[in-house]
Design a protein around this motif. Structure first.
Motif, PDB file in Angstrom:
ATOM      1  N   ARG A  43      17.177  18.810  39.339  1.00 25.58           N
ATOM      2  CA  ARG A  43      17.093  17.675  40.269  1.00 25.58           C
ATOM      3  C   ARG A  43      15.932  16.737  39.901  1.00 25.58           C
ATOM      4  O   ARG A  43      16.052  15.525  40.009  1.00 25.58           O
ATOM      5  CB  ARG A  43      16.944  18.182  41.713  1.00 25.58           C
ATOM      6  CG  ARG A  43      16.837  17.067  42.739  1.00 25.58           C
ATOM      7  CD  ARG A  43      18.032  16.116  42.660  1.00 25.58           C
ATOM      8  NE  ARG A  43      17.843  14.909  43.438  1.00 25.58           N
ATOM      9  CZ  ARG A  43      17.229  13.811  43.000  1.00 25.58           C
ATOM     10  NH1 ARG A  43      16.744  13.764  41.750  1.00 25.58           N
ATOM     11  NH2 ARG A  43      17.101  12.757  43.762  1.00 25.58           N
ATOM     12  N   ARG A 114       9.822  17.713  48.305  1.00 25.80           N
ATOM     13  CA  ARG A 114      11.008  17.771  49.173  1.00 25.80           C
ATOM     14  C   ARG A 114      12.266  18.062  48.352  1.00 25.80           C
ATOM     15  O   ARG A 114      13.112  18.869  48.743  1.00 25.80           O
ATOM     16  CB  ARG A 114      11.168  16.448  49.940  1.00 25.80           C
ATOM     17  CG  ARG A 114      10.001  16.170  50.896  1.00 25.80           C
ATOM     18  CD  ARG A 114      10.146  14.855  51.619  1.00 25.80           C
ATOM     19  NE  ARG A 114      11.181  14.943  52.637  1.00 25.80           N
ATOM     20  CZ  ARG A 114      12.238  14.157  52.700  1.00 25.80           C
ATOM     21  NH1 ARG A 114      12.407  13.201  51.814  1.00 25.80           N
ATOM     22  NH2 ARG A 114      13.127  14.318  53.643  1.00 25.80           N
ATOM     23  N   LEU A 115      12.379  17.385  47.207  1.00 28.18           N
ATOM     24  CA  LEU A 115      13.570  17.589  46.367  1.00 28.18           C
ATOM     25  C   LEU A 115      13.603  18.999  45.774  1.00 28.18           C
ATOM     26  O   LEU A 115      14.661  19.632  45.733  1.00 28.18           O
ATOM     27  CB  LEU A 115      13.604  16.544  45.245  1.00 28.18           C
ATOM     28  CG  LEU A 115      13.914  15.123  45.703  1.00 28.18           C
ATOM     29  CD1 LEU A 115      13.500  14.116  44.643  1.00 28.18           C
ATOM     30  CD2 LEU A 115      15.388  14.961  46.026  1.00 28.18           C
ATOM     31  N   ALA A 118      14.474  21.446  48.601  1.00 27.51           N
ATOM     32  CA  ALA A 118      15.881  21.285  49.019  1.00 27.51           C
ATOM     33  C   ALA A 118      16.826  21.884  47.980  1.00 27.51           C
ATOM     34  O   ALA A 118      17.833  22.525  48.338  1.00 27.51           O
ATOM     35  CB  ALA A 118      16.199  19.807  49.241  1.00 27.51           C
ATOM     36  N   GLU A 125      23.192  18.704  53.991  1.00 26.97           N
ATOM     37  CA  GLU A 125      22.936  17.379  54.568  1.00 26.97           C
ATOM     38  C   GLU A 125      22.651  17.467  56.074  1.00 26.97           C
ATOM     39  O   GLU A 125      21.771  16.784  56.585  1.00 26.97           O
ATOM     40  CB  GLU A 125      24.136  16.459  54.293  1.00 26.97           C
ATOM     41  CG  GLU A 125      23.845  15.020  54.648  1.00 26.97           C
ATOM     42  CD  GLU A 125      24.548  14.025  53.740  1.00 26.97           C
ATOM     43  OE1 GLU A 125      25.420  14.443  52.969  1.00 26.97           O
ATOM     44  OE2 GLU A 125      24.206  12.843  53.832  1.00 26.97           O
ATOM     45  N   MET A 128      19.198  18.503  56.768  1.00 33.32           N
ATOM     46  CA  MET A 128      18.239  17.461  56.426  1.00 33.32           C
ATOM     47  C   MET A 128      18.208  16.369  57.494  1.00 33.32           C
ATOM     48  O   MET A 128      17.175  15.740  57.702  1.00 33.32           O
ATOM     49  CB  MET A 128      18.603  16.821  55.082  1.00 33.32           C
ATOM     50  CG  MET A 128      18.618  17.770  53.908  1.00 33.32           C
ATOM     51  SD  MET A 128      17.047  18.540  53.622  1.00 33.32           S
ATOM     52  CE  MET A 128      16.033  17.121  53.354  1.00 33.32           C
TER      53      MET A 128
ATOM     54  N   PRO B  30      20.842  13.814  49.940  1.00 29.92           N
ATOM     55  CA  PRO B  30      20.467  13.884  51.359  1.00 29.92           C
ATOM     56  C   PRO B  30      18.959  13.940  51.594  1.00 29.92           C
ATOM     57  O   PRO B  30      18.528  14.007  52.728  1.00 29.92           O
ATOM     58  CB  PRO B  30      21.130  15.195  51.811  1.00 29.92           C
ATOM     59  CG  PRO B  30      21.219  16.024  50.588  1.00 29.92           C
ATOM     60  CD  PRO B  30      21.340  15.091  49.424  1.00 29.92           C
ATOM     61  N   VAL B  31      18.169  13.897  50.530  1.00 28.11           N
ATOM     62  CA  VAL B  31      16.724  14.102  50.676  1.00 28.11           C
ATOM     63  C   VAL B  31      15.951  12.782  50.723  1.00 28.11           C
ATOM     64  O   VAL B  31      15.095  12.583  51.585  1.00 28.11           O
ATOM     65  CB  VAL B  31      16.188  15.003  49.533  1.00 28.11           C
ATOM     66  CG1 VAL B  31      14.697  15.242  49.702  1.00 28.11           C
ATOM     67  CG2 VAL B  31      16.930  16.337  49.503  1.00 28.11           C
TER      68      VAL B  31
END
Lengths: 163, 95
Positions: A43, A114-115, A118, A125, A128, B30-31
């Motif tokens: 990511r 955060r990424l 997650a 979703e 979040m 979604p982040v």
């Protein structure tokens, strides 16, 4: 649990922080590291195209530049995190200021964290878009709380930047 | 110098392929916060706030938005900048 956020002329001041929030802030650059999570690494360092050869070039030439950029931002955040103030030794009450000229680095590292979280915990979703977990009983709950708290800090920084 | 001529021809055809218009595409995740994505579009492309918001909403609602189209080299540079801001950005040949 409360955190007071004040805009000063020189930055964003977070005060009335108990040790839990102090630790969450100290975890920002740590959580930003993808570590051994392939999902988090993918990511933070995505491909740019579906063409395998071009993707290989992207990995070889662009990803090292991204890594250098992310590491530099993390280093700035780590240095800022050396500056917690604990004015009253009798209470669990810390404060901390994010300097205005480091807002971009903070936005970046909060986003990396955060990424990474997650991706590592596969937050959906729906999780979040809600307000965060009602109770913290597992590492996953704590990580989801972190993602929401870091998002709150990003919103504060973005407001200050006029976004 | 026969081989040299062949090489030149190959380079020319590669250059033509590179000149095909390329789209810079931003994909939904979604982040990233909506206000953050809007700010990044304003900074990277110099979009007005309204135009940046339009593309951000396209990403959010349709899953992707073409934010720039042109030759490959600047397109790659834009994708790298967007990835440095941690947006999910890719490069696609324009149809």
């Amino acid at each position: 649990m409360t955190v007071e956020v004040t805009r000063t002329g020189d930055g964003l001041r977070l005060s009335r922080l108990d040790l839990f929030f102090v630790e969450l802030l100290r975890q920002v650059p740590v959580s930003a590291e993808p570590g051994d999570s392939e999902a988090a690494r993918d990511r933070l360092y995505p491909s740019a195209t579906s063409d395998p050869r071009a993707s290989e070039d992207w990995r070889a030439y662009v990803h090292p530049e991204l890594k250098e950029f992310f590491t530099s931002a993390s280093d700035t955040v780590r240095e800022d995190l050396e500056n917690f103030e604990h004015l009253d030794e009798t209470t669990d009450n810390y404060s901390f200021e994010i300097p205005a000229d480091h807002f971009d680095q903070w936005l970046n590292v909060l986003n990396q964290a955060r990424l990474s979280l997650a991706a590592r915990f596969e937050f959906q979703e729906k999780e979040m878009s809600q307000n965060g977990p009602r109770t913290i009983e597992t590492v996953r709950d704590l990580s989801l709380f972190q993602v929401h708290f870091y998002g709150f800090l990003q919103e504060c920084l973005l407001q200050d930047l006029g976004a | 110098m026969g081989n040299g001529e062949t090489t030149v021809e190959k380079e020319t055809s590669t250059e033509s392929a590179l000149d095909v218009p390329w789209n810079v595409v931003v994909h939904n995740d979604p982040v990233n916060l909506m206000s953050y994505v809007t700010m990044v579009f304003q900074r990277v492309f110099g979009f007005s706030k309204d135009r940046a918001k339009k593309h951000m909403l396209e990403v959010h609602q349709l899953g992707r938005s073409i934010v720039w189209t042109g030759v490959r080299e600047p397109a790659e540079s834009y994708v790298e900048q967007l990835q440095a801001y941690l947006l999910l950005a890719t490069l696609e040949k324009a149809e």
